[in-house]
Scaffold this active site. Structure first.
Site, PDB file in Angstrom:
ATOM      1  N   HIS A  77       0.841  -1.205   0.000  1.00 49.13           N
ATOM      2  CA  HIS A  77       0.000   0.000   0.000  1.00 49.13           C
ATOM      3  C   HIS A  77       0.876   1.254   0.000  1.00 49.13           C
ATOM      4  CE1 HIS A  77      -3.343  -2.663   0.924  1.00 49.13           C
ATOM      5  NE2 HIS A  77      -4.165  -1.656   0.863  1.00 49.13           N
ATOM      6  N   HIS A  91       1.479  -3.611   9.373  1.00 49.45           N
ATOM      7  CA  HIS A  91       2.908  -3.451   9.117  1.00 49.45           C
ATOM      8  C   HIS A  91       3.642  -2.839  10.289  1.00 49.45           C
ATOM      9  CE1 HIS A  91       2.845  -4.451   4.849  1.00 49.45           C
ATOM     10  NE2 HIS A  91       1.698  -3.819   4.787  1.00 49.45           N
TER      11      HIS A  91
END
Ligand SMILES: CC(C)=CCC/C(C)=C/COP(=O)(O)O
Length: 284
Positions: free
Chosen positions: A205, A247
């Site tokens: 992303h 993440h």
């Protein structure tokens, strides 16, 4: 030197009186073999690196004479202890960075699930996650390419499509190479993922947000407020990755850098209409 605790522990200090009066150490990680005296290891002076120890070993009188008393024997090269006695600065710096990374990512993972500290914000973060997902961007670029009635528009959308595919390929390669697991607090409920998406480094992303953000700012004529909005969107996509627990901070930071560079690659590989007509001519 053995720590005072080890010497006084009564569990048998690892120090052996050497045949030649020198103190020698047993390996700290190998069980003591009581049937035969353990292979003595040279004491590694504080701050010396294993290579120095090995050089010193090859220069040791025992080695030079090529033979030694049975107690000294052929002294084997110093073993790689499980404990690094003097790691390099780079290794210490990397370990410290990763420790701070894990700690910060855990603290920032406030939307990792509904009952997290900021669980009520999770739906908004999931919406931002979808806005940075590969499928909406690929579908949107393909739709704009199909609907565009100008050569310039088609050229821009075609190159955005190529950039998105390039991003997927490069991120897949890096993820599959590094194979870093996602944070333990992540709840893997993303839609439409590849097998490599179980890996955390880098954030796909973040690479997409950085690359598409640069692409939109460079190829769309946007008023200043909209330009700020694009930058804000890219930053929020990156932040949402950590807040959702998807993440670690380093995955996103590296992803932003990788996406920024990916855009440079898109510019280098830019498909002009002439190139495209040539390609289509070959295919036809
Ligand atoms: C299925 C397609 C076309 C893209 C996958 C998009 C995706 C799920 C990427 C993973 O992103 P993070 O690495 O940031 O979690």
């Amino acid at each position: 030197m053995p720590s005072p605790k080890a010497k006084n522990s009564g569990r048998g200090s690892p120090v052996l009186g050497g045949a030649n009066g020198r103190y020698e150490f047993m390996s700290l990680t190998k069980p003591l073999n009581r049937s035969s005296p353990p292979p003595p290891l040279l004491l590694q002076r504080q701050g010396s690196d294993p290579t120095t120890a090995r050089l010193r070993l090859s220069e040791s009188p025992t080695r030079r004479r090529g033979s030694g008393s049975s107690s000294a024997g052929q002294v084997p090269p110093p073993e790689e202890d499980g404990i690094r006695l003097n790691p390099s600065f780079a290794r210490v710096a990397l370990s410290s960075l990763l420790a701070v990374d894990l700690w910060m990512s855990k603290r920032l993972g406030v939307c990792a699930c509904e009952d997290s500290a900021w669980g009520s914000v999770r739906p908004l973060m999931k919406l931002i996650e979808i806005s940075g997902h590969g499928i909406p961007w690929l579908a949107g670029a393909a739709y704009c390419l199909y609907k565009s009635d100008s050569a310039a528009g088609q050229e821009v959308m075609l190159n955005l499509l190529m950039g998105l595919l390039l991003d997927l390929i490069l991120v897949t390669i890096v993820k599959a190479s590094v194979r870093r697991r996602r944070p333990a607090h992540n709840r893997m409920d993303m839609f439409a993922t590849f097998s490599v998406d179980r890996y955390s480094f880098p954030s796909g992303h973040a690479t997409r947000a950085a690359m598409c953000g640069r692409f939109l700012l460079a190829h769309l004529v946007l008023a200043a407020p909209l330009r700020v909005l694009v930058l804000l969107w890219a930053g929020l996509v990156g932040l949402s990755r950590v807040m959702l627990g998807r993440h670690n901070v380093t995955d996103v930071v590296f992803g932003f850098g990788m996406g920024y560079c990916q855009y440079n690659l898109v510019e280098v590989l830019w498909l002009s209409p002439q190139t495209l007509q040539g390609l289509l001519g070959h295919l036809a």
